[in-house]
Scaffold this active site. Structure first.
Site, PDB file in Angstrom:
ATOM      1  N   HIS A   1       0.857  -1.188   0.000  1.00  0.00           N
ATOM      2  CA  HIS A   1       0.000   0.000   0.000  1.00  0.00           C
ATOM      3  C   HIS A   1       0.895   1.240   0.000  1.00  0.00           C
ATOM      4  CE1 HIS A   1      -3.792  -1.950   1.999  1.00  0.00           C
ATOM      5  NE2 HIS A   1      -3.953  -1.831   0.699  1.00  0.00           N
TER       6      HIS A   1
ATOM      7  N   CYS B   1      -1.851   2.455   9.440  1.00  0.00           N
ATOM      8  CA  CYS B   1      -2.843   1.490   8.951  1.00  0.00           C
ATOM      9  C   CYS B   1      -3.975   1.303   9.964  1.00  0.00           C
ATOM     10  CB  CYS B   1      -2.189   0.139   8.689  1.00  0.00           C
ATOM     11  SG  CYS B   1      -0.964   0.144   7.401  1.00  0.00           S
TER      12      CYS B   1
END
Ligand code: NAD
Length: 700
Positions: free
Chosen positions: A174, A270
């Site tokens: 990501h 996250c």
């Protein structure tokens, strides 16, 4: 100076308690080997520590965790929130798709507007879409989880500048694992996780003094995965160096160890979704830059499944940072039936798409829909092609000019196509870059180009018995039979066989056999370097090759200088031709060439002794001479010269039989693997090969 937030209110964050957190499956490299290894108590304690730190600087909201959704704790991945609009994620992996409905429900219940994303590509929310605080700018990661085309859909919903950044290291799957935007137009990032072209984008948009490039150590400690709250930079860990650099920008690093979550590949950022992204509207015209993302529909048919062709097509797209969506696929259900596939190809820009299409065309892909003429651009400087020039392949090519398809002549690899419209019909020719003349019009991009690849070629069956591939000793005799059969037929119809040979031909005792083939009318041109001629002449004059007696296989006293004596001898007599004419060179490969008017070209190299008078040390002139002699060749026999064989391979169009003989399988594979079924590689000793071939062709 302490950076200012875009709004004065306390930041608002969304988190999820790790009640059901654990590593239960593997969907990224961090999870490998870690199934069941996350300690729930330790995870909870670390998460509590993070919450404690964050709550000092922000207001926190919590979504109820759900049993069976272990990664729900990583709220950043649930979607992207801009102002009051929530775009839910479309997770790439089925394991995480169950999270989305719970988040949608939460946002709806809390009064947010839910915008659904068009298309079907994966989109992983704030994991990949990172807002530059205080600016209408979205840094958009793609290539591992989120698909490129999803940003076209995001662009429909949000009025933002979108900069596409391609992720190239699966560990940083990501964008938020390797890139962190900071207020004031600054960024902290790990360059190695991004494709060089994406790094260039960052360099263009962010001034050097506003970028921090972190070390691998920091990157692997998830130092970029930070929650930025005013002047606080909250992350798992950061080196002293990074901390002091951030301090210079006015940021205080607060380290909250979240190592239990790193077993799943996630860290501080996250675990958090920002709920207060107030994005200013794009204020000036220049600020709203439409996303450049380009799409083209293409189609391919053929043996897509059994030959792996479809896989190669899809790999070409993805390997170069593009994306695809298959629109239609019709499988060939029998061995004698083709498959057909229609697909959309996406790339971050027109030039990038053209680059991908150019390679797809070489695999037999056709651009669908309305056909356009090829785009032609003038040469502005002699010997320099327009930047977007189309680079050719070995395959027969046509270009569309004023509505008509015209065949390209002098087909070769790595050239430009020059179109001359002053003649009727227009003419198209392959031309190497250095030969381009000012004002000539060159095909650019990938439109209006058609390529006939081996997959479509009708010669498929005819040459199947010698299909592309390298052969070992066992099959050599059978292959010699088929090569000889072909050479006989070419000679009978006055065709053209070109031999490319290295000095190993002489060292291995192959020279008399090659000489016999030349005398027998089986060779119409010889290409080589200085060495084949030097050692052939050494053998003819002294019976040695590199000082080794060719009859007895032993070193001859003083033989080490024979090759120099041979060069000296020829130079004394003027040239090879002169030596033959004067009757002082009476045998060998070069002698037979001169005697039978077989043209030869000797291309110079840095390691040449002498050189012989005929050796062309001007390589541009040597390449031109090679090209001339190769023109119209039906068969090319490449004998133990990697350098010249590869050079010749690049100049040769598909359709010409290429036979590469070398002891090294890697050399043979490189040359035989042109995707052209007319190529064959023979892994063997070239002396034995020539002996067998000449005995088969000229038995006496
Ligand atoms: P190269 O490395 O390009 O090719 C030699 C090839 O022969 C290799 O691929 C090797 O695998 C293969 N080979 C080795 N033994 C073999 C065998 N028994 N059977 C089959 N294949 C075998 O080298 P090159 O073509 O010899 O030379 C490169 C350049 O250097 C040329 O331009 C050449 O003229 C020059 N050169 C000049 C001199 C000189 O002037 N005296 C001497 C040597 C090379």
């Amino acid at each position: 100076m302490t950076p200012k937030e875009t709004n004065d209110a306390r930041p608002k964050l969304l988190l999820c308690r790790p009640d059901f957190y654990g590593v239960q499956y593997v969907i990224n490299p961090w999870m490998e080997g870690n199934i069941g290894r996350a300690d729930p108590n330790k995870a909870r304690a670390q998460w509590d520590g993070l919450v404690e730190t964050l709550s000092q600087h922000a207001d926190l909201e919590f979504i109820e965790p759900v049993d069976g959704l272990p990664d729900m704790v990583f709220t950043a991945n649930c979607g992207l929130l801009v102002n009051d609009t929530f775009i839910p994620s479309r997770m790439r992996y089925a394991e995480r798709r169950g999270e989305t409905p719970y988040f949608v429900e939460w946002f709806r219940d809390h009064g947010y507007e839910i915008a659904s994303l068009g298309g079907e590509g994966a989109f992983e929310g704030e994991g990949d879409g990172l807002l530059q605080l205080g600016e209408p700018l979205l840094w958009s990661g793609y290539g591992v989880r989120t698909s490129l085309q999803s940003y076209a859909a995001v662009n429909e919903v949000l009025d933002l500048r979108i900069h596409l950044l391609r992720l190239v290291d699966e560990r940083f799957y990501h964008l938020d694992t390797c890139f962190c935007p900071l207020p004031g137009g600054r960024v902290v990032y790990y360059p190695d996780a991004l494709h060089p072209e994406s790094r260039d984008i960052i360099h263009k948009v962010i001034k050097p003094e506003d970028r921090i490039e972190v070390s691998t150590e920091d990157a692997l400690n998830f130092a970029c995965n930070a929650v930025v709250l005013g002047g606080r930079y909250v992350c798992n860990r950061a080196t002293d160096d990074l901390r002091s650099r951030l301090a210079e920008w006015g940021f205080e690093v607060e380290m909250c160890p979240v190592t239990e979550f790193m077993l799943s590949g996630g860290a501080a950022k996250c675990l958090v979704l920002r709920l207060d992204h107030a994005v200013p509207a794009a204020s000036t015209e220049t600020e709203t830059i439409a996303l450049e993302l380009c799409e083209t529909e293409v189609e391919i048919q053929g043996d897509l499944l059994d030959t792996g062709l479809l896989t190669r097509v899809l790999d070409e797209i993805v390997d170069d940072g593009g994306s695809f969506e298959i629109r239609d696929f019709e499988a060939g259900l029998r061995a004698d039936q083709y498959s057909a596939c229609e697909l959309s190809v996406y790339a971050p820009s027109r030039a990038h798409l053209d680059r991908i299409l150019a390679r797809l065309l070489a695999l037999g892909v056709r651009v669908r829909g309305e056909e356009n003429d090829a785009s032609l651009q003038p040469v502005l400087k002699p010997g320099v092609a327009p930047a977007a020039f189309y680079s050719t392949t070995i395959y027969p090519t046509e270009v569309r000019v004023a509505g008509s398809w015209i065949p390209v002549v002098r087909q070769r690899m790595d050239a430009a196509i020059v179109v001359d419209e002053s003649v009727d019909p227009a003419a198209a020719t392959c031309r190497i870059i250095r030969d381009l003349k000012e004002g000539e019009r060159v095909v650019c991009g990938a439109e209006g180009i058609r390529i006939h690849t081996a997959a479509e070629s009708s010669s498929h069956e005819a040459f199947e018995f010698m299909g592309a591939g390298a052969s070992s000793e066992r099959r050599v005799e059978g292959i010699i039979e088929s090569i000889a059969w072909d050479m006989d037929r070419i000679r009978e119809r006055n065709g053209k066989i070109v031999v490319v040979a290295g000095p190993v031909v002489v060292h291995t005792g192959g020279a008399p056999h090659l000489a016999k083939l030349i005398a027998g009318g089986y060779v119409q041109a010889l290409l080589g370097g200085n060495a084949i001629a030097v050692h052939d002449i050494e053998r003819a004059l002294y019976g040695t090759s590199l000082g080794v007696d060719m009859e007895r296989g032993i070193n001859v006293l003083g033989g080490h200088r024979h090759h120099l004596d041979a060069i000296n001898f020829i130079r004394d007599h003027g040239s090879i031709r002169d030596a033959v004419d004067q009757g002082v060179l009476n045998s060998g490969v070069m002698y037979e060439c001169v005697k039978h008017n077989v043209p030869f070209s000797l291309a110079g190299s840095i390691r040449d002794d002498g050189p012989l008078p005929e050796t062309k040390m001007d390589l541009v002139a040597a390449q031109a001479e090679y090209a001339e002699l190769l023109n119209g060749a039906d068969l090319i026999l490449m004998l133990a010269s990697m350098l010249h064989a590869i050079g010749v391979g690049n100049m040769t169009p598909a359709g010409v039989r290429l036979i590469c003989v070398d002891i090294n399988p890697a050399v043979v594979t490189k040359l035989a693997d042109r995707g052209s079924l007319e190529s064959v590689g023979v892994v063997t000793d070239v002396g034995s090969f020539l002996s067998l071939l000449s005995r088969r062709l000229i038995p006496s």
